[in-house]
Design an enzyme around this catalytic site. Structure first.
Site, PDB file in Angstrom:
ATOM      1  N   HIS A 146       0.837  -1.208   0.000  1.00  0.00           N
ATOM      2  CA  HIS A 146       0.000   0.000   0.000  1.00  0.00           C
ATOM      3  C   HIS A 146       0.872   1.259   0.000  1.00  0.00           C
ATOM      4  O   HIS A 146       1.873   1.318   0.706  1.00  0.00           O
ATOM      5  CB  HIS A 146      -0.907   0.032   1.230  1.00  0.00           C
ATOM      6  CG  HIS A 146      -2.041  -0.957   1.159  1.00  0.00           C
ATOM      7  ND1 HIS A 146      -3.001  -1.038   2.155  1.00  0.00           N
ATOM      8  CD2 HIS A 146      -2.366  -1.899   0.236  1.00  0.00           C
ATOM      9  CE1 HIS A 146      -3.874  -1.990   1.837  1.00  0.00           C
ATOM     10  NE2 HIS A 146      -3.510  -2.518   0.676  1.00  0.00           N
ATOM     11  N   TYR A 184      -9.531   4.603   7.898  1.00  0.00           N
ATOM     12  CA  TYR A 184      -9.694   4.831   9.338  1.00  0.00           C
ATOM     13  C   TYR A 184     -10.800   5.871   9.507  1.00  0.00           C
ATOM     14  O   TYR A 184     -10.702   6.957   8.934  1.00  0.00           O
ATOM     15  CB  TYR A 184      -8.411   5.380   9.950  1.00  0.00           C
ATOM     16  CG  TYR A 184      -7.253   4.419  10.057  1.00  0.00           C
ATOM     17  CD1 TYR A 184      -6.408   4.188   8.979  1.00  0.00           C
ATOM     18  CD2 TYR A 184      -6.985   3.771  11.251  1.00  0.00           C
ATOM     19  CE1 TYR A 184      -5.327   3.322   9.083  1.00  0.00           C
ATOM     20  CE2 TYR A 184      -5.913   2.894  11.368  1.00  0.00           C
ATOM     21  CZ  TYR A 184      -5.089   2.673  10.288  1.00  0.00           C
ATOM     22  OH  TYR A 184      -4.028   1.802  10.398  1.00  0.00           O
ATOM     23  N   PRO A 197      -3.894  -0.946  18.769  1.00  0.00           N
ATOM     24  CA  PRO A 197      -3.650  -1.324  17.372  1.00  0.00           C
ATOM     25  C   PRO A 197      -3.845  -0.202  16.351  1.00  0.00           C
ATOM     26  O   PRO A 197      -3.570  -0.396  15.174  1.00  0.00           O
ATOM     27  CB  PRO A 197      -4.675  -2.437  17.149  1.00  0.00           C
ATOM     28  CG  PRO A 197      -5.752  -2.163  18.133  1.00  0.00           C
ATOM     29  CD  PRO A 197      -5.072  -1.575  19.323  1.00  0.00           C
ATOM     30  N   LYS A 230       1.403  -0.902  15.205  1.00  0.00           N
ATOM     31  CA  LYS A 230       2.812  -0.962  15.614  1.00  0.00           C
ATOM     32  C   LYS A 230       3.189  -2.216  16.403  1.00  0.00           C
ATOM     33  O   LYS A 230       4.388  -2.477  16.594  1.00  0.00           O
ATOM     34  CB  LYS A 230       3.165   0.281  16.443  1.00  0.00           C
ATOM     35  CG  LYS A 230       3.127   1.558  15.643  1.00  0.00           C
ATOM     36  CD  LYS A 230       4.133   1.519  14.512  1.00  0.00           C
ATOM     37  CE  LYS A 230       4.085   2.746  13.631  1.00  0.00           C
ATOM     38  NZ  LYS A 230       4.579   2.439  12.275  1.00  0.00           N
ATOM     39  N   TYR A 256       3.949   6.126  10.340  1.00  0.00           N
ATOM     40  CA  TYR A 256       3.126   4.976   9.952  1.00  0.00           C
ATOM     41  C   TYR A 256       3.942   3.936   9.190  1.00  0.00           C
ATOM     42  O   TYR A 256       3.825   2.735   9.445  1.00  0.00           O
ATOM     43  CB  TYR A 256       1.958   5.460   9.098  1.00  0.00           C
ATOM     44  CG  TYR A 256       0.831   4.450   8.922  1.00  0.00           C
ATOM     45  CD1 TYR A 256      -0.173   4.319   9.866  1.00  0.00           C
ATOM     46  CD2 TYR A 256       0.785   3.630   7.807  1.00  0.00           C
ATOM     47  CE1 TYR A 256      -1.204   3.410   9.705  1.00  0.00           C
ATOM     48  CE2 TYR A 256      -0.240   2.706   7.628  1.00  0.00           C
ATOM     49  CZ  TYR A 256      -1.235   2.600   8.589  1.00  0.00           C
ATOM     50  OH  TYR A 256      -2.261   1.686   8.421  1.00  0.00           O
TER      51      TYR A 256
END
Ligand code: APR
Ligand code: PHB
Length: 390
Positions: free
Chosen positions: A73, A201, A293, A297, A385
């Site tokens: 991604h 998200y 979560p 990580k 990220y």
């Protein structure tokens, strides 16, 4: 009494990857796991890998299935106030992330361990580390009613949050930091195509939601749920209706629903234990730290710890230098706290807190509005990220 150079407690991703890297360096290890291999494999966990994690798996010969089945991604999207905002991770960081389930990583590690012939004792009961503050550490365990003893140079505590390793450390020598969040994540797996080719998200007045996947035909969804909820409270229909209400209309349109074949609730907490070394015992992964979560990580931090510890142990045997071992705790904690901060920030920005004041709510809205309007803020999110440098 059997002797190895490194005794590893726990056959989760940390223990198996450490065993794999040390075995490739010709260092003798044994892994002691109190569950069966099937039980370890059946655990459903996250599935988003930082670039540093996929690089290390490839460098250590574990890239084949990852490269075949992993989904690379370049971005993710945030949904709030009925709109979808894409963040181009690669444009901002030059790196990517990969969707490849933790179960698949564990599978690859178990296969590599079996192929190497290095010993792994599953269903080892009453595993206990001894004398790690001295020069001759040992680990004892019971298998089929027989007590066994392992002499070793070092013990790696890779036995997770509830394991024996951290519990074996004198309380006075340990400092812990914790934040428990007032909600959980209800997650499902379903054989349906994902709503989007990237992760979504969502922050909504009804709470958080996440649309993710394991493949182009298998999806994973999560919704924020009250801490006391039970899986039985959530029918599939109620779950799908709730996800649709929490994401933007565009994404809601694209959601394909279907029966879930896995459904579970996980609590959210941030936890760090310091230091990570007690004489010849080293804490690794979930044995030392837990993150919510939201920042994906957990697994990546475990792999990061293994990278630092394996460098230290190999340095001890190959270069007769203990510099890496002596710096393991500080190096790992330096990266751990940045990931803990990022995971706390993502959780705080994307969830609805039952005790939030109107001021808190306004701050959250301003955080989101600033993030999607500022390239600098999107770059900061992106570099965290995809994984900060080691
Ligand atoms: N003796 C032997 N083995 C033990 C003991 C014990 N007393 N206690 C726990 N274990 C085993 C568990 O059964 C498990 O297989 O140690 C292993 C720890 O594995 P994980 O909990 O997966 O921890 P870790 O390997 O550090 O991986 C961290 O897992 O939970 C996810 O989000 C987390 O992705 C992160 C990753
Ligand atoms: C997952 O795919 O399970 C996943 C991905 C990203 C997260 C959490 C979980 O932040």
């Amino acid at each position: 009494m059997k002797r190895v150079q490194v005794a590893i407690i726990g056959a989760g991703p940390s223990g198996l990857l450490l065993g794999h890297i040390l075995d490739r360096a010709g260092i003798e290890t044994i892994i002691l796991e109190n569950r069966s291999a099937d039980y370890v494999l059946a655990r459903v966990r996250a599935g988003l890998l930082e670039q540093g994690t996929t690089d290390l798996l490839r460098e250590t010969g574990l890239g084949q299935r990852l490269d075949r089945d992993g989904l690379v991604h370049h971005g993710l999207s945030l949904a709030f106030d009925g709109e979808l905002h894409r963040i181009d991770l690669t444009a901002s960081s030059g790196k990517t992330v990969t969707i490849y389930g933790q179960t698949e990583v564990t599978h690859d590690l178990m296969d590599a361990r079996a192929a190497s012939g290095a010993p792994t004792i599953y269903e080892a009961q009453n595993v206990t580390p001894h004398n790690f503050d001295g020069a001759s550490p040992r680990v004892t365990y019971v298998k089929d009613g027989v007590t066994h003893e392992i002499a070793c140079d070092f013990i790696a505590g890779c036995d997770g949050f509830h394991g024996v390793s951290r519990q074996s450390v004198p309380q006075a020598a340990l400092t812990t930091y914790e934040r428990v969040y007032p909600f959980g994540w209800l997650g499902i797996l379903a054989e349906v195509p994902p709503a989007d080719h990237e992760l979504v998200y969502a922050n909504s007045p009804r709470g958080f939601a996440l649309c993710t996947m394991r493949s182009n035909t298998r999806s994973r969804y999560y919704v924020q749920c009250p801490i006391g909820d039970k899986v039985e409270d959530w029918s599939d229909q109620r779950f799908w209706d709730e996800v649709r209400r929490r994401v933007d209309p565009q994404t809601a349109e694209k959601i394909t629903t279907g029966p879930s074949f896995e459904k579970s609730i996980a609590p959210l907490r941030s936890f760090v234990a310091e230091p990570l070394r007690f004489g010849r015992l080293f804490l690794v992964g979930d044995a030392a730290h837990i993150v919510p979560p939201t920042g994906a990580k957990g697994l990546n931090l475990a792999v990061s710890d293994v990278r630092y510890l394996s460098e230290g142990i190999i340095g001890h045997y190959a270069e007769k230098s203990d510099d890496g071992l002596d710096r393991y705790s500080d190096r790992a904690l330096n990266r751990i706290w940045k990931a803990v901060r990022f995971s706390w920030w993502m959780t705080t920005m994307l969830h609805r807190f039952p005790d939030a004041t109107p001021f808190d709510q306004k701050i959250q809205e301003a955080d989101l509005a600033y993030l999607v309007a500022s390239q600098a803020a999107m770059t900061s999110l992106s570099e965290n990220y995809v994984g900060l440098p080691h």
